[in-house]
Design a protein around this motif. Structure first.
Motif, PDB file in Angstrom:
ATOM      1  N   ARG A   1      52.909  94.076  64.766  1.00  0.00           N
ATOM      2  CA  ARG A   1      52.970  92.777  65.425  1.00  0.00           C
ATOM      3  C   ARG A   1      51.908  91.754  65.031  1.00  0.00           C
ATOM      4  O   ARG A   1      51.777  90.710  65.654  1.00  0.00           O
ATOM      5  N   SER A   2      51.108  92.056  64.012  1.00  0.00           N
ATOM      6  CA  SER A   2      50.050  91.102  63.672  1.00  0.00           C
ATOM      7  C   SER A   2      50.437  90.229  62.478  1.00  0.00           C
ATOM      8  O   SER A   2      50.774  90.735  61.399  1.00  0.00           O
ATOM      9  N   ALA A   3      50.319  88.910  62.673  1.00  0.00           N
ATOM     10  CA  ALA A   3      50.580  87.985  61.562  1.00  0.00           C
ATOM     11  C   ALA A   3      49.535  88.173  60.442  1.00  0.00           C
ATOM     12  O   ALA A   3      49.910  88.326  59.274  1.00  0.00           O
TER      13      ALA A   3
ATOM     14  N   SER B   1      59.539  86.458  69.220  1.00  0.00           N
ATOM     15  CA  SER B   1      58.287  85.706  69.245  1.00  0.00           C
ATOM     16  C   SER B   1      58.584  84.211  69.284  1.00  0.00           C
ATOM     17  O   SER B   1      59.513  83.732  68.615  1.00  0.00           O
TER      18      SER B   1
ATOM     19  N   GLY C   1      55.595  84.247  73.988  1.00  0.00           N
ATOM     20  CA  GLY C   1      54.402  83.548  73.516  1.00  0.00           C
ATOM     21  C   GLY C   1      53.240  84.523  73.370  1.00  0.00           C
ATOM     22  O   GLY C   1      53.410  85.745  73.444  1.00  0.00           O
TER      23      GLY C   1
ATOM     24  N   GLY D   1      43.352  90.954  67.190  1.00  0.00           N
ATOM     25  CA  GLY D   1      42.961  90.261  68.420  1.00  0.00           C
ATOM     26  C   GLY D   1      43.731  88.955  68.539  1.00  0.00           C
ATOM     27  O   GLY D   1      43.818  88.197  67.569  1.00  0.00           O
TER      28      GLY D   1
ATOM     29  N   VAL E   1      44.410  85.133  70.411  1.00  0.00           N
ATOM     30  CA  VAL E   1      43.399  84.084  70.487  1.00  0.00           C
ATOM     31  C   VAL E   1      42.633  84.007  71.810  1.00  0.00           C
ATOM     32  O   VAL E   1      41.410  83.957  71.814  1.00  0.00           O
TER      33      VAL E   1
ATOM     34  N   PHE F   1      38.699  84.717  72.385  1.00  0.00           N
ATOM     35  CA  PHE F   1      37.730  83.722  72.868  1.00  0.00           C
ATOM     36  C   PHE F   1      36.899  84.308  74.018  1.00  0.00           C
ATOM     37  O   PHE F   1      35.691  84.097  74.095  1.00  0.00           O
TER      38      PHE F   1
ATOM     39  N   THR G   1      35.740  81.169  67.714  1.00  0.00           N
ATOM     40  CA  THR G   1      36.247  80.805  66.385  1.00  0.00           C
ATOM     41  C   THR G   1      37.553  80.017  66.498  1.00  0.00           C
ATOM     42  O   THR G   1      38.646  80.589  66.443  1.00  0.00           O
TER      43      THR G   1
ATOM     44  N   SER H   1      52.299  78.701  73.018  1.00  0.00           N
ATOM     45  CA  SER H   1      52.750  79.054  74.371  1.00  0.00           C
ATOM     46  C   SER H   1      52.114  80.389  74.760  1.00  0.00           C
ATOM     47  O   SER H   1      51.917  81.260  73.907  1.00  0.00           O
TER      48      SER H   1
ATOM     49  N   GLU I   1      49.279  76.465  58.715  1.00  0.00           N
ATOM     50  CA  GLU I   1      49.969  76.026  59.930  1.00  0.00           C
ATOM     51  C   GLU I   1      49.662  74.550  60.142  1.00  0.00           C
ATOM     52  O   GLU I   1      48.638  74.055  59.659  1.00  0.00           O
TER      53      GLU I   1
HETATM   54  N1  USQ Z   1      43.509  81.285  66.311  1.00  0.00           N
HETATM   55  C1  USQ Z   1      42.266  80.664  66.382  1.00  0.00           C
HETATM   56  N2  USQ Z   1      41.158  81.438  66.447  1.00  0.00           N
HETATM   57  C2  USQ Z   1      41.210  82.791  66.458  1.00  0.00           C
HETATM   58  C3  USQ Z   1      42.472  83.432  66.408  1.00  0.00           C
HETATM   59  C4  USQ Z   1      43.594  82.639  66.321  1.00  0.00           C
HETATM   60  O1  USQ Z   1      42.173  79.421  66.389  1.00  0.00           O
HETATM   61  O2  USQ Z   1      40.142  83.420  66.514  1.00  0.00           O
HETATM   62  C5  USQ Z   1      44.747  80.457  66.274  1.00  0.00           C
HETATM   63  C6  USQ Z   1      45.699  80.769  65.135  1.00  0.00           C
HETATM   64  O3  USQ Z   1      45.395  80.017  63.992  1.00  0.00           O
HETATM   65  C7  USQ Z   1      47.035  80.381  65.764  1.00  0.00           C
HETATM   66  C8  USQ Z   1      46.867  80.664  67.235  1.00  0.00           C
HETATM   67  O4  USQ Z   1      45.461  80.754  67.466  1.00  0.00           O
HETATM   68  O5  USQ Z   1      47.265  79.011  65.620  1.00  0.00           O
HETATM   69  C9  USQ Z   1      47.514  81.946  67.717  1.00  0.00           C
HETATM   70  O6  USQ Z   1      47.034  83.048  66.948  1.00  0.00           O
HETATM   71  P1  USQ Z   1      47.110  84.540  67.512  1.00  0.00           P
HETATM   72  O7  USQ Z   1      46.501  85.437  66.501  1.00  0.00           O
HETATM   73  O8  USQ Z   1      46.595  84.576  68.903  1.00  0.00           O
HETATM   74  O9  USQ Z   1      48.680  84.742  67.665  1.00  0.00           O
HETATM   75  P2  USQ Z   1      49.825  84.930  66.583  1.00  0.00           P
HETATM   76  O10 USQ Z   1      49.314  85.177  65.228  1.00  0.00           O
HETATM   77  O11 USQ Z   1      50.790  83.814  66.750  1.00  0.00           O
HETATM   78  O12 USQ Z   1      50.500  86.294  67.071  1.00  0.00           O
HETATM   79  C10 USQ Z   1      50.453  86.744  68.426  1.00  0.00           C
HETATM   80  C11 USQ Z   1      50.870  88.211  68.420  1.00  0.00           C
HETATM   81  C12 USQ Z   1      52.306  88.324  67.907  1.00  0.00           C
HETATM   82  C13 USQ Z   1      53.211  87.409  68.715  1.00  0.00           C
HETATM   83  C14 USQ Z   1      52.704  85.991  68.756  1.00  0.00           C
HETATM   84  C15 USQ Z   1      53.455  85.134  69.738  1.00  0.00           C
HETATM   85  O13 USQ Z   1      49.984  88.971  67.599  1.00  0.00           O
HETATM   86  O14 USQ Z   1      52.739  89.666  68.008  1.00  0.00           O
HETATM   87  O15 USQ Z   1      54.505  87.420  68.165  1.00  0.00           O
HETATM   88  O16 USQ Z   1      51.330  85.988  69.215  1.00  0.00           O
HETATM   89  S1  USQ Z   1      53.660  83.486  69.171  1.00  0.00           S
HETATM   90  O17 USQ Z   1      52.335  82.966  68.791  1.00  0.00           O
HETATM   91  O18 USQ Z   1      54.245  82.727  70.230  1.00  0.00           O
HETATM   92  O19 USQ Z   1      54.504  83.565  67.994  1.00  0.00           O
END
Ligand code: USQ
Ligand code: NAD
Length: 388
Positions: free
Chosen positions: A100-102, A144, A209, A236, A238, A242, A253, A263, A325
């Motif tokens: 599940r990690s991008a 997602s 979300g 981890g 976001v 934090f 970060t 969301s 992004e």
């Molecule tokens: N981000 C920061 N700082 C950080 C980590 C992330 O600014 O230290 C930003 C990323 O650039 C991104 C946003 O926060 O714009 C969300 O990143 P994330 O790592 O919290 O979430 P994401 O990669 O989108 O993936 C997570 C789960 C994934 C799920 C998704 C839901 O790991 O399994 O599908 O959230 S969604 O975001 O709605 O697609």
């Protein structure tokens, strides 16, 4: 109702299994423990200690008197999937069991291929097994919100009415995801939609979300029942990150300018949404999509909130965005269907953040600081994400 939770050793699968068991459903979980393997690969571990799944299940029996069934195996193994579904005879299958990690999917070619094969093949095996064994089984699949990307129009719940050259149709909402992981979810969605049209399966695709929080009513009952909490730059998410960074005294970060809007929902709402989907199944042949989140925030809003709520000193650092992004964009996603079914959201509050700070404080010495800063860059095809 009998509910099989795939990915039942994970961050969300385990609390969901406990919640459903507590509510009186017959529950079994399945997992191949690959999530624990990614931790070994990356040289990190959950901030909150997690216990072996067998021990978690034994403790739940001692605490609640309820049994949770266990199937250990890989969804990529079709024989395992068929045997498990024949043996347990679920009414609903909740499918959390994917990579599940991008960032993990963007480390290099190998990780991208692994992510898409694991997710797409596992999901296809589940679809075939349902079609062959009992097409009435309701598949509740975790998708997602990131499947949609950030289009410059409102995001609907799965489908949009389009008028084109004088003709109208209701079609799947366009998808433009931002990682090979998120793309795997889009491929799954297409496969599930086709299986519903082709074999008359019934499925709910939950476009969820970003989840935050770590405790539910059930996980709090005993330390062995805790679910994982990831802080590292690969797994981890976001808001959890934090909060952990604030407690550690590490700068928060924020990637880019923090104007990305996403969301979010509380982990306690995740488990309830799954129950609501199971209680209200779609008709045979129906493929439906719920946008599973409760609030939208920009990353800067979240970081500001954490800084102002944390009782000690906390500060933000804007770092170069390692991802590809949109740095600033329109975002307005619909999310009414789960509310209509009865979801009463836990909105983000100071109380939630304070309780999360408390849990983190207890375990902060377990953190490996080197694993915090992002080192997977979307623009590179080879990244060194593993730590010594
Ligand atoms: N981000 C920061 N700082 C950080 C980590 C992330 O600014 O230290 C930003 C990323 O650039 C991104 C946003 O926060 O714009 C969300 O990143 P994330 O790592 O919290 O979430 P994401 O990669 O989108 O993936 C997570 C789960 C994934 C799920 C998704 C839901 O790991 O399994 O599908 O959230 S969604 O975001 O709605 O697609
Ligand atoms: P997680 O990695 O903690 O849990 C997934 C579990 O599935 C792990 O225990 C893993 O071992 C298992 N698994 C993976 N591949 C498997 C396979 N082939 N066979 C058997 N088991 C396998 O992830 P999570 O955070 O609990 O997320 C669960 C689901 O929800 C995922 O599909 C994810 O994409 C989705 N989701 C998560 C979030 C979030 O913020 N955590 C947000 C939106 C959607």
């Amino acid at each position: 109702m009998r509910i099989l939770v795939l990915g039942g050793d994970g961050y969300l699968g385990w609390p969901t299994a406990l919640y459903l068991s507590n509510r009186g459903y017959e529950v079994a979980v399945a997992d191949n423990f690959v999530r624990r393997q990614y931790d070994y690969e990356l040289g990190v571990e959950s901030l909150v200690p997690i216990y072996p799944l067998q021990q978690r299940i034994r403790t739940w029996k001692a605490v609640s008197g309820r049994d949770i069934g266990l199937y250990v195996g890989d969804l990529q193994n079709a024989e395992f999937v068929y045997q498990m579904i024949r043996d347990f005879h679920p009414d609903s299958i909740v499918h959390f069991a994917e990579q599940r990690s991008a960032p993990y999917s963007m480390i290099d070619r190998e990780h991208a291929v692994y992510t898409q094969v694991n997710n797409v093949v596992g999901n296809l095996n589940v679809l075939y097994a349902i079609a062959d064994i009992d097409p009435k089984i309701h598949l509740i699949k975790l998708g997602s919100m990131g499947e949609y990307g950030t289009p410059n129009i409102d995001i609907e719940e799965g489908f949009i009415e389009i008028e084109h050259n004088g003709r109208k149709d209701v079609l799947p909402f366009p998808k433009m995801p931002g990682s090979f992981y998120h793309l795997s979810k889009v491929h799954d969605s297409h496969n599930i939609h086709f299986a519903c049209r082709n074999w008359g399966l019934r499925s709910t695709d939950l476009n969820q979300g970003v989840v935050y929080g770590v405790e539910t009513e059930e996980t709090k009952q005993h330390p062995h029942l805790a679910t994982r909490l990831d802080y590292d730059h690969v797994f981890g998410t976001v808001l959890n990150r934090f909060c952990i960074q604030a407690v550690l005294g590490h700068p928060l970060t924020v990637y880019g300018r923090g104007e990305q809007i996403r969301s979010f929902l509380d982990i306690r709402d995740t488990v309830r949404c799954i129950e609501l989907a199971a209680l209200n199944p779609p008709a045979e042949g129906e493929y439906r999509v719920f946008n599973q989140f409760t609030e939208q925030f920009s990353l800067r809003q979240l970081a500001d909130l954490v800084v102002s709520t944390y009782p000690g000193d906390a500060r933000i650092e804007y770092v170069d965005d390692p991802r590809t992004e949109a740095l600033a964009h329109y975002y307005n996603a619909k999310h009414t269907k789960l509310i209509e079914l009865g979801l009463e959201p836990h909105y983000l509050s100071d109380t939630l953040l304070e309780s999360l700070f408390g849990v983190i404080e207890q375990y902060k010495d377990r953190v490996s600081w080197e694993a915090i800063r992002p080192s997977v860059n979307w623009r590179r095809t080879h990244n060194q994400a593993t730590r010594v």
